[in-house]
Design a protein around this motif. Structure first.
Motif, mmCIF file in Angstrom:
data_model
loop_
_atom_site.group_PDB
_atom_site.id
_atom_site.type_symbol
_atom_site.label_atom_id
_atom_site.label_comp_id
_atom_site.label_asym_id
_atom_site.label_seq_id
_atom_site.Cartn_x
_atom_site.Cartn_y
_atom_site.Cartn_z
ATOM 1 N N ILE A 286 30.344 -28.219 17.681
ATOM 2 C CA ILE A 286 28.949 -27.791 17.818
ATOM 3 C C ILE A 286 28.371 -27.659 16.417
ATOM 4 N N PRO A 287 27.275 -28.329 16.101
ATOM 5 C CA PRO A 287 26.787 -28.391 14.720
ATOM 6 C C PRO A 287 26.645 -27.033 14.049
ATOM 7 N N ASP A 288 27.359 -26.878 12.911
ATOM 8 C CA ASP A 288 27.240 -25.721 12.032
ATOM 9 C C ASP A 288 27.544 -24.407 12.738
ATOM 10 N N LEU A 289 28.488 -24.420 13.671
ATOM 11 C CA LEU A 289 28.873 -23.198 14.372
ATOM 12 C C LEU A 289 30.306 -22.835 14.038
ATOM 13 N N ALA A 290 30.502 -21.564 13.610
ATOM 14 C CA ALA A 290 31.846 -21.079 13.313
ATOM 15 C C ALA A 290 32.287 -19.982 14.269
ATOM 16 N N GLY A 291 31.360 -19.418 15.032
ATOM 17 C CA GLY A 291 31.730 -18.356 15.963
ATOM 18 C C GLY A 291 30.511 -17.582 16.415
ATOM 19 N N PHE A 292 30.782 -16.423 17.025
ATOM 20 C CA PHE A 292 29.726 -15.598 17.589
ATOM 21 C C PHE A 292 29.913 -14.163 17.116
ATOM 22 N N ALA A 293 28.829 -13.540 16.700
ATOM 23 C CA ALA A 293 28.863 -12.162 16.231
ATOM 24 C C ALA A 293 28.177 -11.257 17.246
ATOM 25 N N PRO A 294 28.614 -10.002 17.359
ATOM 26 C CA PRO A 294 27.923 -9.071 18.256
ATOM 27 C C PRO A 294 26.457 -8.929 17.858
ATOM 28 N N ALA A 295 25.575 -8.873 18.839
ATOM 29 C CA ALA A 295 24.145 -8.730 18.579
ATOM 30 C C ALA A 295 23.465 -8.191 19.822
ATOM 31 N N ASP A 296 22.281 -7.635 19.618
ATOM 32 C CA ASP A 296 21.456 -7.203 20.743
ATOM 33 C C ASP A 296 20.022 -7.652 20.483
ATOM 34 N N ASN A 297 19.099 -7.181 21.276
ATOM 35 C CA ASN A 297 17.717 -7.665 21.204
ATOM 36 C C ASN A 297 17.059 -7.436 19.855
ATOM 37 N N ARG A 298 17.546 -6.464 19.090
ATOM 38 C CA ARG A 298 16.918 -6.152 17.810
ATOM 39 C C ARG A 298 16.973 -7.312 16.831
ATOM 40 N N VAL A 299 17.921 -8.212 17.020
ATOM 41 C CA VAL A 299 18.041 -9.350 16.107
ATOM 42 C C VAL A 299 16.831 -10.277 16.207
ATOM 43 N N LEU A 300 16.048 -10.132 17.269
ATOM 44 C CA LEU A 300 14.909 -11.017 17.499
ATOM 45 C C LEU A 300 13.610 -10.546 16.857
ATOM 46 N N GLN A 301 13.609 -9.383 16.243
ATOM 47 C CA GLN A 301 12.345 -8.887 15.688
ATOM 48 C C GLN A 301 11.717 -9.852 14.672
ATOM 49 N N PRO A 302 12.485 -10.514 13.794
ATOM 50 C CA PRO A 302 11.844 -11.467 12.878
ATOM 51 C C PRO A 302 11.067 -12.571 13.588
ATOM 52 N N PHE A 303 11.535 -12.982 14.767
ATOM 53 C CA PHE A 303 10.805 -14.012 15.510
ATOM 54 C C PHE A 303 9.503 -13.456 16.081
ATOM 55 N N VAL A 304 9.550 -12.219 16.559
ATOM 56 C CA VAL A 304 8.330 -11.587 17.055
ATOM 57 C C VAL A 304 7.334 -11.430 15.908
ATOM 58 N N ASP A 305 7.828 -10.987 14.746
ATOM 59 C CA ASP A 305 6.959 -10.843 13.575
ATOM 60 C C ASP A 305 6.288 -12.173 13.220
ATOM 61 N N MET A 306 7.081 -13.237 13.209
ATOM 62 C CA MET A 306 6.566 -14.543 12.821
ATOM 63 C C MET A 306 5.542 -15.057 13.809
ATOM 64 N N GLU A 307 5.824 -14.901 15.092
ATOM 65 C CA GLU A 307 4.903 -15.413 16.101
ATOM 66 C C GLU A 307 3.560 -14.693 16.032
ATOM 67 N N PHE A 308 3.587 -13.383 15.867
ATOM 68 C CA PHE A 308 2.327 -12.653 15.809
ATOM 69 C C PHE A 308 1.604 -12.872 14.485
ATOM 70 N N LEU A 309 2.365 -13.133 13.423
ATOM 71 C CA LEU A 309 1.720 -13.514 12.168
ATOM 72 C C LEU A 309 0.941 -14.809 12.359
ATOM 73 N N LEU A 310 1.552 -15.764 13.044
ATOM 74 C CA LEU A 310 0.880 -17.030 13.307
ATOM 75 C C LEU A 310 -0.380 -16.819 14.150
ATOM 76 N N ILE A 311 -0.243 -16.060 15.219
ATOM 77 C CA ILE A 311 -1.398 -15.812 16.090
ATOM 78 C C ILE A 311 -2.517 -15.129 15.317
ATOM 79 N N ARG A 312 -2.142 -14.181 14.457
ATOM 80 C CA ARG A 312 -3.156 -13.432 13.703
ATOM 81 C C ARG A 312 -3.849 -14.328 12.669
ATOM 82 N N GLU A 313 -3.060 -15.161 11.995
ATOM 83 C CA GLU A 313 -3.649 -16.066 11.005
ATOM 84 C C GLU A 313 -4.614 -17.046 11.673
ATOM 85 N N GLN A 314 -4.221 -17.553 12.823
ATOM 86 C CA GLN A 314 -5.090 -18.489 13.536
ATOM 87 C C GLN A 314 -6.387 -17.822 13.965
ATOM 88 N N ALA A 315 -6.282 -16.561 14.406
ATOM 89 C CA ALA A 315 -7.491 -15.829 14.790
ATOM 90 C C ALA A 315 -8.351 -15.511 13.576
#
Length: 347
Positions: A286-315
């Motif tokens: 599997i390309p560039d995969l060495a394993g899996f680390a424990p994670a929960d929903n908090r790891v996704l905050q950077p994506f939420v930040d980025m998406e809303f930054l985009l929406i805000r800039e467009q507005a």
């Protein structure tokens, strides 16, 4: 006690327990004969959705050995749901055709907010990192040498990007390169085509487009599969590090299955001896995969930040009937962003 197993006196007893004999035996823990109907109910199939890297067929081949090991570990069939697009995987999740899925950040946030799923693990890259970068690539011998050259000539270049659900293929370059300058890639370029990273890279190499989005793992895979074409490409922009993809599971998944799945994924590649060696070989498929680390929903905050930054800039840079309308929209975006964070972190 179950109605079917309620003991009744006289003639009613036989009629009552005939229909409920199996249930009676199960409730009281009595042994069942090998010939009894439905005594060995087949385990439910686990449906594993795969984000397309390259083609759908390539993704299936890459994941199959690992998922065969998962099948043995769980003692239940594991079906691969491999699709050709982000939209296809999003549709499979929405239609509840997958129980666990390998997804990008934006698909993961959609699954958590609307499809009752949660993050259980994050991908670890071959270098041990848990991040990736988005890129804009051009021909090394072409007229675009850097980002300044690209932005200096609106309406001239041809662009190949990913689907809007793709972080590296759309959200990251849109949020970091175009929207802050008041630009929209769909109107900035002379032409726009939408495809996967492999086809878009080929389009640049073949001179069909001038610039395309890509990311680290897909470009590495492209170098393996198309070394001559890859040698003709060069990045002119890289994003800040982005968290790598995650595994999400249905919240309704039975706790024992969920626990076994988490233990398998997080331990895969770390077994001792020959077993661990074989697991690491499977991961390397599997390309560039060495394993899996424990994670929960908090790891996704950077994506939420980025998406809303985009929406805000467009507005912010959009056309409005008056300034009051603009401010009202920005206020609503800020409120939506705070709600999205609360929804994400409360799971």
């Amino acid at each position: 006690m179950d109605t079917a197993c309620r003991v009744r006196l006289g003639k009613g007893w036989a009629r009552s327990c005939k229909a409920g004999l199996l249930a009676c035996l199960l409730v009281f823990g009595l042994p069942l004969r090998a010939g009894d109907a439905a005594t060995t109910k087949a385990p439910e199939t686990l449906r594993f959705g795969i984000l397309p890297v390259g083609s759908a067929a390539e993704s299936r081949d890459q994941w199959r050995p690992l998922l065969q090991d998962l099948e043995k570990k769980l003692g239940r069939p594991v079906n691969i749901v491999s699709v050709s697009s982000y939209a296809g995987l999003a549709s499979a999740i929405k239609d509840q055709r997958v129980d666990v899925a390998f997804v990008s950040g934006r698909l993961a946030t959609e699954a958590i907010e609307h499809q009752h799923m949660s993050v259980i693990a994050q991908f670890v890259r071959g270098d041990g990192g848990k991040g990736d970068v988005a890129m804009l690539v051009v021909r090394a011998d072409g007229p675009i040498h850097n980002l300044k050259d690209l932005l200096a000539k609106p309406g001239q270049w041809r662009y190949a990007r990913g689907e809007t659900l793709s972080v590296a293929g759309y959200v990251a370059p849109e949020a970091a390169v175009f929207a802050p300058r008041g630009l929209n890639s769909d109107t900035f370029f002379a032409g726009v085509r939408v495809g996967n990273h492999q086809n878009n890279a080929l389009a640049v190499a073949n001179g069909e487009v001038d610039v395309a989005t890509n990311n680290g793992p897909d470009l590495d895979l492209f170098r393996q599969d198309f070394p001559n074409e890859a040698s003709q490409l060069k990045p002119i922009w890289r994003s800040v590090p982005l968290p790598s993809e995650v595994l999400v599971v249905r919240d309704a998944m039975p706790a024992p299955v969920r626990s076994a799945l988490m233990a398998f994924m997080r331990g895969y590649g770390h077994s001792p001896g020959a077993t661990g060696e074989r697991e690491r070989v499977n991961l390397a498929r599997i390309p560039d995969l060495a394993g899996f680390a424990p994670a929960d929903n908090r790891v996704l905050q950077p994506f939420v930040d980025m998406e809303f930054l985009l929406i805000r800039e467009q507005a912010q840079h959009g056309q409005w009937v008056n300034e009051h309308a603009r401010e009202a929209r920005l206020t609503q975006i800020d409120a939506d962003y705070q709600k999205a964070l609360r929804d994400l972190l409360r799971h």
